[in-house]
Design a protein around this motif. Structure first.
Motif, PDB file in Angstrom:
ATOM      1  N   ALA A 102      40.473  74.714  55.888  1.00 41.52           N
ATOM      2  CA  ALA A 102      41.630  75.515  56.297  1.00 41.52           C
ATOM      3  C   ALA A 102      42.246  74.968  57.584  1.00 41.52           C
ATOM      4  O   ALA A 102      43.477  74.939  57.736  1.00 41.52           O
ATOM      5  CB  ALA A 102      41.218  76.969  56.484  1.00 41.52           C
ATOM      6  N   PHE A 103      41.394  74.550  58.511  1.00 44.62           N
ATOM      7  CA  PHE A 103      41.855  73.972  59.774  1.00 44.62           C
ATOM      8  C   PHE A 103      42.707  72.730  59.506  1.00 44.62           C
ATOM      9  O   PHE A 103      43.838  72.609  60.001  1.00 44.62           O
ATOM     10  CB  PHE A 103      40.635  73.624  60.626  1.00 44.62           C
ATOM     11  N   LYS A 134      48.043  83.287  61.494  1.00 44.95           N
ATOM     12  CA  LYS A 134      46.582  83.239  61.556  1.00 44.95           C
ATOM     13  C   LYS A 134      46.091  84.357  62.459  1.00 44.95           C
ATOM     14  O   LYS A 134      46.624  84.562  63.544  1.00 44.95           O
ATOM     15  CB  LYS A 134      46.139  81.881  62.136  1.00 44.95           C
ATOM     16  N   ASP A 149      46.080  73.580  57.741  1.00 47.01           N
ATOM     17  CA  ASP A 149      47.120  74.146  58.598  1.00 47.01           C
ATOM     18  C   ASP A 149      47.711  73.104  59.543  1.00 47.01           C
ATOM     19  O   ASP A 149      48.909  73.168  59.873  1.00 47.01           O
ATOM     20  CB  ASP A 149      46.567  75.334  59.386  1.00 47.01           C
ATOM     21  N   ILE A 194      32.805  76.259  61.135  1.00 49.40           N
ATOM     22  CA  ILE A 194      34.269  76.258  61.074  1.00 49.40           C
ATOM     23  C   ILE A 194      34.733  76.088  59.632  1.00 49.40           C
ATOM     24  O   ILE A 194      34.151  75.321  58.857  1.00 49.40           O
ATOM     25  CB  ILE A 194      34.840  75.108  61.933  1.00 49.40           C
ATOM     26  N   ASP A 195      35.805  76.804  59.274  1.00 48.72           N
ATOM     27  CA  ASP A 195      36.449  76.576  57.972  1.00 48.72           C
ATOM     28  C   ASP A 195      37.262  75.291  58.101  1.00 48.72           C
ATOM     29  O   ASP A 195      38.461  75.314  58.377  1.00 48.72           O
ATOM     30  CB  ASP A 195      37.333  77.765  57.600  1.00 48.72           C
ATOM     31  N   GLN A 199      40.741  75.154  67.013  1.00 49.53           N
ATOM     32  CA  GLN A 199      39.625  75.208  66.071  1.00 49.53           C
ATOM     33  C   GLN A 199      38.925  76.563  66.125  1.00 49.53           C
ATOM     34  O   GLN A 199      38.424  77.057  65.104  1.00 49.53           O
ATOM     35  CB  GLN A 199      38.647  74.096  66.420  1.00 49.53           C
ATOM     36  N   ASP A 201      39.960  79.480  66.104  1.00 51.86           N
ATOM     37  CA  ASP A 201      40.522  80.503  65.232  1.00 51.86           C
ATOM     38  C   ASP A 201      40.134  80.296  63.767  1.00 51.86           C
ATOM     39  O   ASP A 201      40.615  81.033  62.897  1.00 51.86           O
ATOM     40  CB  ASP A 201      42.046  80.540  65.374  1.00 51.86           C
ATOM     41  N   TYR A 202      39.267  79.316  63.515  1.00 56.43           N
ATOM     42  CA  TYR A 202      38.847  79.017  62.140  1.00 56.43           C
ATOM     43  C   TYR A 202      37.345  79.215  61.941  1.00 56.43           C
ATOM     44  O   TYR A 202      36.782  78.696  60.978  1.00 56.43           O
ATOM     45  CB  TYR A 202      39.281  77.594  61.757  1.00 56.43           C
TER      46      TYR A 202
END
Length: 211
Positions: free
Chosen positions: A68-69, A84, A72, A64-65, A38, A40-41
């Motif tokens: 997108a999380f 990413k 993916d 957090i996006d 998470q 990385d979002y």
């Protein structure tokens, strides 16, 4: 590709989750497991609202996006690879790496909000909660943020009191009892953690053989 077996791992800040996670993953063959984090979002800090002390709050689900999380994670379900950029927590001294997340039979999803995000929680087959005594967790957080991220001591303490603990109590702690495994990680002995993760992995491997 068949749906992977999905393990969710979440823990409070300073719980030793990263160390536990690395040890946990090392007990699997590389091609058997993949990790999506998470962290990385995170939405870029310059899009957030600052408080009066000019600090951003990263410890809320809206940091957090989320779409997108989730997108993916589903792409990995479909056997697709994910490219990413690594999130570096706004540290200008770190050049972000480009991460390539490959699909695998076992998918580990980790992050503070993975149980709170209902659409993500519903995908999990096994849930692990990493916990630690608050004073031990704070000591670890201070060491990490002061030494590795170059934060100011007062800022770290402000965030701990006003961001970290309220977020933990609201978005993670309520899911503790519903997890398959709760680990109280109050030791910094690498061998103890390694032995513990090996035992957990062996139990999971037996479970997976029976599926």
């Amino acid at each position: 590709m068949e749906k992977p077996y999905v393990i969710g791992i979440a823990g409070s800040s300073g719980s030793g989750k990263t160390f536990f996670l690395n040890s946990f993953l090392n007990h699997f063959a590389k091609q058997s497991v993949t990790l999506i984090s998470q962290d990385d979002y995170y939405i870029p800090a310059n899009t957030k609202t600052q408080e009066e002390n000019r600090l951003y709050n990263f410890d809320v689900p809206t940091s957090i996006d989320r779409k997108a999380f989730y997108h993916d994670i589903n792409a990995l379900f479909e056997g697709k690879s994910i490219l990413k950029e690594e999130y570096t927590f706004n540290n200008p001294n770190i050049k972000p790496k480009m991460l390539k997340i490959e699909p695998a039979p076992i998918l580990v999803v980790e992050g503070l909000f993975i149980f709170h995000y209902e659409e993500v929680n519903n995908l999990l087959d096994y849930r692990i909660f990493i916990d630690a005594n608050e004073q031990i967790a704070l000591k670890r957080r201070l060491k990490r943020d002061l030494e590795e991220r170059g934060y100011d001591h007062d800022d770290v303490m402000y965030k701990w009191i006003n961001h970290v603990m309220p977020s933990f109590n609201t978005y993670l702690a309520p899911y503790k009892e519903a997890c398959n495994l709760v680990i109280h990680n109050n030791t910094d002995n690498p061998q103890i953690i390694d032995n513990y993760t090996r035992d957990i992995v062996n139990e999971l491997k037996v479970k997976l053989e029976g599926l």
